[in-house]
Motif scaffolding. Structure first.
Motif, PDB file in Angstrom:
ATOM      1  N   VAL A 224       1.269  -1.067  -0.057  1.00 22.05           N
ATOM      2  CA  VAL A 224       0.056   0.107  -0.037  1.00 22.05           C
ATOM      3  C   VAL A 224       0.623   1.539  -0.228  1.00 22.05           C
ATOM      4  O   VAL A 224       0.674   2.094  -0.473  1.00 22.05           O
ATOM      5  CB  VAL A 224      -1.306   0.436   0.692  1.00 22.05           C
TER       6      VAL A 224
ATOM      7  N   LEU B  94      -3.965   3.456   7.747  1.00 19.47           N
ATOM      8  CA  LEU B  94      -3.327   1.953   7.861  1.00 19.47           C
ATOM      9  C   LEU B  94      -3.282   1.318   8.636  1.00 19.47           C
ATOM     10  O   LEU B  94      -1.901   1.712   9.606  1.00 19.47           O
ATOM     11  CB  LEU B  94      -1.750   2.574   6.769  1.00 19.47           C
TER      12      LEU B  94
ATOM     13  N   LEU C 206      -4.613   0.307  -6.684  1.00 18.76           N
ATOM     14  CA  LEU C 206      -4.212   1.365  -5.620  1.00 18.76           C
ATOM     15  C   LEU C 206      -3.786   2.786  -6.511  1.00 18.76           C
ATOM     16  O   LEU C 206      -4.495   3.578  -5.810  1.00 18.76           O
ATOM     17  CB  LEU C 206      -3.773   0.654  -4.562  1.00 18.76           C
TER      18      LEU C 206
ATOM     19  N   THR D 153      -7.060   1.082   5.276  1.00 21.19           N
ATOM     20  CA  THR D 153      -6.218  -0.041   5.703  1.00 21.19           C
ATOM     21  C   THR D 153      -7.023  -0.870   6.968  1.00 21.19           C
ATOM     22  O   THR D 153      -6.724   0.074   8.280  1.00 21.19           O
ATOM     23  CB  THR D 153      -4.990  -0.790   4.896  1.00 21.19           C
TER      24      THR D 153
ATOM     25  N   VAL E 149     -10.218  -1.882   2.224  1.00 18.66           N
ATOM     26  CA  VAL E 149      -9.275  -0.851   1.308  1.00 18.66           C
ATOM     27  C   VAL E 149     -10.732  -0.036   1.284  1.00 18.66           C
ATOM     28  O   VAL E 149     -10.649  -0.407   0.476  1.00 18.66           O
ATOM     29  CB  VAL E 149      -8.374  -0.968   0.544  1.00 18.66           C
TER      30      VAL E 149
END
Length: 431
Positions: free
Chosen positions: A278, A298, A315, A336, A345
């Protein structure tokens, strides 16, 4: 008017214009036959000649000129009145000669459905002529015979015209599909070229950056080994060179991400650090998000099984789309977290949002609302293909003027892997 009905009407117009010349020759031939049949009966000849000239000028010039000034239905109604008047006048003066009756079905053969009123108009046309003919001494058998010829001849003509129009529409659609396929091939080629170029540029940057990294790191280590450094140089050891080295490492990470991201070979399922991938996507998309505030939430997801390079592609697409849809000063949020046996997500923006119509076509290949040159319409179809191949799903919430939220749900372990997955193209972005 919708494109398809408009196309059908235009096709019908072309067919009618194409047969008007032949129809005029046929009418002239029948008039000549009437002249020969009634030669010497000058009053009849003059009436037939006058009717022929008026019908020729009226049908061929005046009424066709009026098509551009008023509706086709209104013009055809005037044409019907003109032809009824001309045929009945010629019929009465010739005692309803068989040659005059020829005009009745003949006119019906080349009238066909340009508007919803064509059949009622033809029924009125035939009814008026038959009524006038029978009331002025015409033979009933002749009237019935030519009326039947007119009715069934018209139906055959209408069907043939409909088939020709349908065939024309099919050819138009086939032509449009060929153009779309050609455009898709060009876009695929362009995307492939972009991938090769990105890999090449990343490779060329990587070589000099390795020297820069090594030299700055060596300089920092050597300066740390020197005792009693002056104040300015000590600041370099404590702050400037470590910060420079961190910046260099970030550049190297971005180059490494691009090299890995631009590889077009097949990627199998592996176990990978979800949060690390990510962050890789964030680094790649950062240049498209400089005008907005990026919020990160995150949570520590841990390791999952899947195709990490494709996750990054998903992404990057969503983040770039969010950045392009959001004006300066807006917010793009990336979050996330783990939810049971799956990962959630969320990519949310405060941009322009989408209408319900746009959302219905969102994941169709080559659908885009972006201006030419800014989007291929491949991005979200690729995203959808990748998520489906991983056994996940996508939810979209959007409202015009209030932004958009894409929520992805990915299983910790995907279902049985497919041999191929749609969506391995590079940097396809388009909302």
């Amino acid at each position: 008017m919708d494109d398809q009905p408009r196309s059908a009407v235009q096709a019908a117009e072309r067919v009618q214009r194409g047969i008007q010349g032949i129809a005029g020759i046929g009418a002239t031939t029948v008039n000549l036959a009437l002249f020969v049949a009634f030669w010497g009966q000058w009053r009849v000849v003059l009436v037939v000649a006058g009717v022929g000239v008026v019908l020729a000028l009226g049908n061929g010039l005046v009424l066709e000129w009026l098509v551009g000034k008023t509706s086709r239905a209104r013009v055809e109604a005037m044409r019907m009145v003109l032809n009824v008047a001309g045929i009945t006048l010629a019929g009465i003066h010739t005692g309803w000669s068989v040659l005059v009756w020829v005009f009745v079905p003949y006119n019906m053969l080349w009238y066909f459905g340009l508007d919803p009123w064509v059949r009622p108009r033809m029924a009125l046309y035939l009814g008026v002529i038959t009524t006038v003919a029978l009331s002025t001494g015409a033979e009933p058998v002749t009237a019935v015979a030519f009326s039947l010829i007119g009715i069934f001849g018209y139906l055959v003509s209408e069907k043939r015209g409909s088939l020709l129009t349908q065939k024309h529409e099919e050819l138009e659609r086939a032509h449009q599909e060929l153009q779309q396929l050609h455009q898709r091939a060009l876009e695929q080629e362009r995307l492939s070229s972009l991938g090769l170029m990105a890999a090449s540029v990343a490779h060329e940057i990587n070589n000099p950056m390795s020297y820069v990294t090594s030299n700055v790191d060596s300089l920092l280590q050597d300066m740390r080994d020197v005792p009693d450094l002056p104040g300015p140089l000590k600041e370099y050891v404590d702050d400037v060179l470590p910060a420079t080295l961190d910046g260099i490492k970030q550049v190297n990470a971005i180059v490494s991400d691009l090299r890995r991201f631009s590889r077009g070979d097949f990627e199998g399922y592996v176990s990978y650090d979800f949060t690390a991938e990510v962050r890789t996507a964030l680094r790649i998309a950062r240049s498209q998000l400089g005008h907005v505030r990026v919020e990160e939430a995150l949570a520590e997801v841990g390791r999952v099984t899947g195709r990490p390079r494709q996750l990054v592609q998903v992404l990057v697409n969503l983040l770039v789309n969010a950045g392009q849809a959001t004006p300066s000063g807006g917010v793009v949020h990336l979050g996330t977290r783990r939810e049971g046996n799956q990962v959630r997500v969320e990519v949310r923006d405060t941009g322009s949002g989408m209408s319900e119509e746009t959302k219905r076509h969102l994941f169709e290949p080559f659908f885009t609302t972006k201006p030419p040159g800014l989007g291929t319409g491949l991005g979200l179809s690729v995203v959808h293909g990748i998520i489906k191949a991983h056994g996940g799903r996508i939810e979209v919430e959007s409202e015009l003027g209030k932004g958009t939220c894409f929520t992805l749900y990915l299983p910790n372990v995907p279902p049985l892997p497919a041999e191929k997955t749609s969506g391995a193209n590079l940097l396809a972005a388009g909302r």
